[in-house]
Scaffold this motif. Structure first.
Motif, mmCIF file in Angstrom:
data_model
loop_
_atom_site.group_PDB
_atom_site.id
_atom_site.type_symbol
_atom_site.label_atom_id
_atom_site.label_comp_id
_atom_site.label_asym_id
_atom_site.label_seq_id
_atom_site.Cartn_x
_atom_site.Cartn_y
_atom_site.Cartn_z
ATOM 1 N N VAL A 131 0.850 -1.194 0.000
ATOM 2 C CA VAL A 131 0.000 0.000 0.000
ATOM 3 C C VAL A 131 0.882 1.240 0.000
ATOM 4 O O VAL A 131 1.896 1.303 0.709
ATOM 5 N N ASP A 132 0.505 2.218 -0.800
ATOM 6 C CA ASP A 132 1.302 3.432 -0.946
ATOM 7 C C ASP A 132 1.534 4.103 0.409
ATOM 8 O O ASP A 132 0.596 4.258 1.204
ATOM 9 N N PRO A 133 2.779 4.513 0.709
ATOM 10 C CA PRO A 133 3.063 5.184 1.992
ATOM 11 C C PRO A 133 2.210 6.419 2.228
ATOM 12 O O PRO A 133 1.906 6.761 3.383
ATOM 13 N N GLN A 134 1.820 7.090 1.141
ATOM 14 C CA GLN A 134 0.976 8.273 1.298
ATOM 15 C C GLN A 134 -0.383 7.894 1.883
ATOM 16 O O GLN A 134 -0.937 8.595 2.724
ATOM 17 N N VAL A 135 -0.910 6.756 1.438
ATOM 18 C CA VAL A 135 -2.186 6.279 1.967
ATOM 19 C C VAL A 135 -2.027 5.884 3.434
ATOM 20 O O VAL A 135 -2.891 6.173 4.274
ATOM 21 N N ILE A 136 -0.905 5.240 3.761
ATOM 22 C CA ILE A 136 -0.638 4.858 5.145
ATOM 23 C C ILE A 136 -0.605 6.090 6.040
ATOM 24 O O ILE A 136 -1.193 6.120 7.120
ATOM 25 N N GLN A 137 0.091 7.126 5.583
ATOM 26 C CA GLN A 137 0.189 8.355 6.357
ATOM 27 C C GLN A 137 -1.177 9.007 6.535
ATOM 28 O O GLN A 137 -1.518 9.501 7.619
ATOM 29 N N LEU A 138 -1.977 9.004 5.477
ATOM 30 C CA LEU A 138 -3.303 9.601 5.541
ATOM 31 C C LEU A 138 -4.173 8.882 6.556
ATOM 32 O O LEU A 138 -4.870 9.507 7.372
ATOM 33 N N LEU A 139 -4.128 7.542 6.533
ATOM 34 C CA LEU A 139 -4.918 6.761 7.474
ATOM 35 C C LEU A 139 -4.427 6.952 8.905
ATOM 36 O O LEU A 139 -5.214 7.041 9.840
ATOM 37 N N LEU A 308 -13.487 6.594 14.702
ATOM 38 C CA LEU A 308 -12.812 7.224 13.570
ATOM 39 C C LEU A 308 -11.817 6.285 12.878
ATOM 40 O O LEU A 308 -11.761 6.263 11.641
ATOM 41 N N PRO A 309 -11.025 5.490 13.624
ATOM 42 C CA PRO A 309 -10.202 4.494 12.928
ATOM 43 C C PRO A 309 -11.023 3.533 12.078
ATOM 44 O O PRO A 309 -10.624 3.193 10.957
ATOM 45 N N LEU A 310 -12.161 3.084 12.589
ATOM 46 C CA LEU A 310 -13.010 2.183 11.805
ATOM 47 C C LEU A 310 -13.572 2.895 10.575
ATOM 48 O O LEU A 310 -13.643 2.310 9.482
ATOM 49 N N LEU A 311 -13.962 4.148 10.745
ATOM 50 C CA LEU A 311 -14.491 4.917 9.618
ATOM 51 C C LEU A 311 -13.422 5.136 8.561
ATOM 52 O O LEU A 311 -13.670 5.005 7.357
ATOM 53 N N ALA A 312 -12.196 5.465 8.998
ATOM 54 C CA ALA A 312 -11.100 5.674 8.056
ATOM 55 C C ALA A 312 -10.746 4.374 7.334
ATOM 56 O O ALA A 312 -10.514 4.367 6.117
ATOM 57 N N ALA A 313 -10.719 3.260 8.071
ATOM 58 C CA ALA A 313 -10.397 1.972 7.453
ATOM 59 C C ALA A 313 -11.462 1.568 6.442
ATOM 60 O O ALA A 313 -11.152 1.103 5.339
ATOM 61 N N MET A 314 -12.722 1.764 6.804
ATOM 62 C CA MET A 314 -13.815 1.421 5.892
ATOM 63 C C MET A 314 -13.746 2.273 4.631
ATOM 64 O O MET A 314 -13.886 1.755 3.506
ATOM 65 N N SER A 315 -13.512 3.567 4.791
ATOM 66 C CA SER A 315 -13.433 4.454 3.625
ATOM 67 C C SER A 315 -12.230 4.117 2.763
ATOM 68 O O SER A 315 -12.305 4.129 1.528
ATOM 69 N N GLY A 316 -11.095 3.791 3.419
ATOM 70 C CA GLY A 316 -9.894 3.448 2.659
ATOM 71 C C GLY A 316 -10.047 2.161 1.871
ATOM 72 O O GLY A 316 -9.620 2.070 0.714
ATOM 73 N N LEU A 317 -10.674 1.152 2.479
ATOM 74 C CA LEU A 317 -10.867 -0.123 1.784
ATOM 75 C C LEU A 317 -11.812 0.024 0.599
ATOM 76 O O LEU A 317 -11.630 -0.633 -0.435
#
Length: 445
Positions: A131-139, A308-317
């Motif tokens: 997974v792109d590091p930029q996405v990791i940082q965003l999450l 919020l972690p669950l919301l971010a993970a759901m949106s990212g997936l």
């Protein structure tokens, strides 16, 4: 004498709770969760980069709305009410300030440490899979945002014994000094921006102090016209400061780091809590409402930390799938928000079942002594190492890993709470009665 609730064989369960405080807390938490579902809006661009937009916060019409619905001060007012009464009960049982600090940190740090560990492990695994590091940082930065509240609330609670002592001697002078510190930091933050983070302590301690006044009913007994005047006056002062250009009118902008506008909102919300208390008490007295609030309040910190972690993970997936996603702010996007909220609740239920017990009061046999003061102070210092790093440099994957280690070390330093100190807080036994001011405490561990 404070009424008590009983269940089976006459065993006392806990001191009587004030349904008004429970309603206020549930309202704050529910509003935050719902608002976040309308803010998180990640966008996958054709070049593969991902950005996140605060859709709700970017709406011009939302600025006056958030003025009314920025309820974070109300949460700290409620924390001041419950914290002061809990501290008084603990002192009457022979407990010390370090016992109070130990209990507060354990209650908050145990669920937070597990969340940080799982976030770090999950994001590191995602990075290893490409997974792109930029996405990791965003999450990492988005999902970890609730931790700023944990740091601010913990700072206010750790200072509560000292502030309670000052409140008992000179309540108005204590509030005036804290307010002066808030204003001083606001005046200097332009020249030294990092200084603004001092108001994470000064501002929220001042708002918490408002809860002390409400808990201490003999000192604050204004009538309904006076309460309405306080609400109107604090908002007029706030409006004047915004009109003069001294502060933003967007209360989301004013939130982190906080400034004087949040204290003025706290004054307004504290007065509103007293003004509407009769109606809230009547609503809270309904049996089904009390049962619901009892369940909801049991795991409130777990809901706050995880939503919020669950919301971010759901949106990212969802970005990695072909599932059609409307652009943020469009009519289709808004119509989809109820579905997002339902999905988030569905994800929260198993999390509560698994991790909710971490929020329960950790106790040990009565023979276990209190932890040394040095261990409690060391735990507090260790906790704020990653917090300071995140405030100055942003929340990164490395900070999540370091935070996991620091929070775990703090929990080990704190050990477990001696049961003798908390026998009256829900495990049976009897203790000194609490006073019965207009807003009584929901005694916390």
């Amino acid at each position: 004498m404070v009424p008590r609730q009983y269940a089976g064989a006459g065993q006392a369960l806990r001191p009587d709770r004030d349904p008004v405080i429970d309603l206020a807390r549930f309202f704050c938490l529910a509003l935050v969760v719902v608002a976040h579902t309308m803010m998180v809006s990640p966008v996958l661009h054709p070049d593969g980069t991902v950005t996140s937009h605060n859709t709700l916060g970017n709406q011009r019409w939302f600025e006056p709305v958030v003025w009314v619905l920025q309820v974070m001060p109300l949460f700290f007012v409620a924390g001041g009410i419950t914290g002061l009464q809990s501290w008084r009960r603990l002192r009457a049982r022979g407990g010390s300030a370090f016992d109070f600090m130990q209990a507060r940190m354990l209650r908050l740090l145990r669920p937070a440490a597990v969340l940080l560990a799982l976030m770090f492990a999950g994001l590191w695994a995602a990075r290893l899979t490409g997974v792109d590091p930029q996405v990791i940082q965003l999450l990492a930065s988005g999902a970890g945002m609730p931790l700023w509240f944990l740091a601010a609330y913990l700072a206010a609670q750790l200072n509560l014994p000292l502030l309670a002592r000052l409140h008992a001697r000179a309540p108005w002078l204590t509030l005036a000094v804290l307010t002066s510190l808030v204003v001083t930091v606001d005046c200097l933050r332009g020249a030294m921006p990092p200084l603004a983070y001092l108001n994470m302590v000064f501002l929220w301690c001042a708002v918490q102090q408002l809860g002390f006044f409400l808990a201490d009913g003999r000192r604050v007994t204004p009538g309904r016209p006076a309460l309405a005047g306080i609400i109107l006056g604090s908002n007029l002062v706030l409006g004047l400061l915004v009109w003069l250009g001294l502060y933003s009118g967007n209360m989301l902008v004013n939130l982190n780091p906080p400034n004087l506008t949040l204290l003025l909102l706290g004054v307004s919300q504290a007065a509103a809590l007293l003004l509407f208390r009769p109606g809230l008490a009547e609503l809270g007295s309904l049996a089904w409402v009390r049962r619901f609030l009892g369940v909801a309040g049991r795991w409130s910190m777990t809901v706050y930390l995880w939503h919020l972690p669950l919301l971010a993970a759901m949106s990212g997936l969802l970005l990695l799938t072909d599932f059609p996603q409307a652009a943020g702010g469009t009519a289709a996007w808004w119509w989809g928000r109820p579905l997002v909220l339902l999905a988030l609740i569905g994800l929260l239920l198993p999390v509560l079942a698994v991790f909710g017990r971490l929020e329960e009061r950790p106790t040990a046999p009565a023979t276990v002594p209190s932890r040394p003061a040095a261990a409690v102070v060391a735990a507090a210092v260790v906790v704020y190492v990653p917090v300071a790093d995140a405030a100055l440099n942003g929340l990164t994957l490395g900070v999540l890993g370091g935070g996991t280690l620091c929070f775990t070390l703090a929990v080990l330093l704190l050990g477990r709470i001696p049961a003798r100190l908390w026998a009256d807080s829900g495990r049976g036994g009897s203790g000194p009665p609490l006073p019965r001011p207009p807003l009584s405490a929901n005694v916390e561990p």
